[in-house]
Enzyme design. Structure first.
Site, mmCIF file in Angstrom:
data_model
loop_
_atom_site.group_PDB
_atom_site.id
_atom_site.type_symbol
_atom_site.label_atom_id
_atom_site.label_comp_id
_atom_site.label_asym_id
_atom_site.label_seq_id
_atom_site.Cartn_x
_atom_site.Cartn_y
_atom_site.Cartn_z
ATOM 1 N N LYS A 193 -9.282 7.475 2.727
ATOM 2 C CA LYS A 193 -9.591 8.424 1.645
ATOM 3 C C LYS A 193 -10.970 9.044 1.825
ATOM 4 O O LYS A 193 -11.197 10.183 1.408
ATOM 5 C CB LYS A 193 -9.453 7.755 0.278
ATOM 6 C CG LYS A 193 -10.468 6.659 -0.020
ATOM 7 C CD LYS A 193 -11.686 7.140 -0.760
ATOM 8 C CE LYS A 193 -12.737 6.043 -0.822
ATOM 9 N NZ LYS A 193 -13.924 6.422 -1.603
ATOM 10 N N GLY A 252 -10.875 0.970 -5.423
ATOM 11 C CA GLY A 252 -10.165 1.775 -6.407
ATOM 12 C C GLY A 252 -10.959 3.012 -6.772
ATOM 13 O O GLY A 252 -11.975 3.326 -6.138
#
Length: 332
Positions: free
Chosen positions: A191, A136
């Site tokens: 990412k 996260g």
């Protein structure tokens, strides 16, 4: 209370150990170097990786893997993706039979195309439902300082996910659960590559509009890949997807963004590593793996392709960005 072992005393491994300890659990942190373990035990700090952050009394350290793993109901693997297989091979015999194993690493093995949870299940000889992923928008320094943050615990076994959720919930750290391990890992790996692109753009002197474009289109190509592989679209819009991507692409604390910025300024891989304390960013290691996975799946990932060209094919960062803008126009 749950006995926790965290294997890896870098900035994120130590931070996760701190969170588990702040949640009321006894935690043993495995460190590779004696001086790091001594610092944790004697001074309640990991000065080498977390500066002057105070560590809780319930957190101890050792350089003995067997001692760290003894009796641990939760085993957190905090070593880099490229060394996970070799490290776990030497640790697996010490892992308790029903322990839940948590992966912090974000990467895909280039040689095998395996995600980190798959590597763990393979090497440790455990079912995939015993492996969880913690991921996260979690920049280590901010979490270590107790700044409010949320995370995702992804595990095929929902009961295990909720078990970890309960153990890691701290006043400043809110965990959510999911069973979409594949989506969480693809998002986390991709990412890092997109963050390199954001850093490269910043290093070229481009501003907020460019950064927002990289983030948005980066999420689009990540989502295409994840859905093609069978992930849940909701994961891409959540903490593991959009949340992690925004944090990593915008913060100066992000190793991948900082590394990319040096590349955009004209530095080579070795010189760029100076911006990240001599460590090559995870996105550099992962970009070719993500590209290979995308090509195998028949998914177009132009930003990922551009990062590979800059990192491994001596392409000019500015020319690559202009090429991205000059691609064939199409609906969003």
């Amino acid at each position: 209370m749950v006995q926790v072992a965290v294997m890896g005393a870098g900035s994120w491994g130590t931070t996760v150990a701190k969170v588990f300890a702040d949640s009321g659990n006894p935690v043993t942190l495995w460190a590779r170097r004696d001086e790091v373990a001594d610092d944790v035990n004697d001074n309640h700090r990991n000065s080498a990786y977390l500066g002057d952050v105070d560590l809780p009394e319930g957190l101890s350290a050792t350089t003995d893997p067997a001692a760290a793993l003894h009796g641990a109901e939760i085993v957190v693997l905090g070593v880099p993706s490229q060394t996970l297989r070799s490290n776990l091979s030497s640790w697996r015999e010490h892992i308790e039979p029903n322990a839940t194993i948590i992966s912090l690493a974000k990467g895909i093995e280039y040689e095998t195309g395996m995600r980190m949870s798959q590597v763990i299940a393979d090497v440790a000889g455990v079912g995939s439902d015993r492996v969880a992923v913690l991921t996260g928008p979690n920049l280590a320094k901010e979490v270590a300082q107790g700044q409010p943050a949320a995370t995702l615990i992804a595990c095929e076994d929902d009961e295990r996910a909720r078990f970890v959720q309960s153990a890691v919930a701290a006043p400043y750290f809110r965990p959510y659960t999911s069973q979409d391990v594949l989506g969480a890992e693809v998002a986390g790996t991709s990412k890092n590559v997109i963050a390199l692109a954001a850093g490269i753009a910043a290093g070229c002197g481009f501003g907020a509009n460019t950064n927002a474009t990289v983030i948005t289109r980066g999420l689009a190509e990540t989502t295409r890949l994840a859905l093609q592989l069978g992930a849940d679209a909701r994961t891409m819009a959540g903490l593991a997807g959009m949340g992690d991507l925004v944090a990593t692409c915008t913060s100066p604390l992000s190793r991948n963004r900082s590394f990319g910025q040096r590349l955009g300024e004209g530095a080579g891989l070795e010189a760029a590593a100076e911006a990240t304390k001599g460590q090559v960013a995870e996105g550099v290691v992962s970009c070719r793996s993500v590209q290979a996975l995308a090509r195998k799946a028949g998914v177009e990932m132009p930003i990922t392709d551009a990062v590979v060209q800059v990192c491994y094919e001596d392409a000019s960062p500015k020319e690559i960005i202009n090429q991205l803008l000059g691609r064939t126009r199409k609906p969003e």
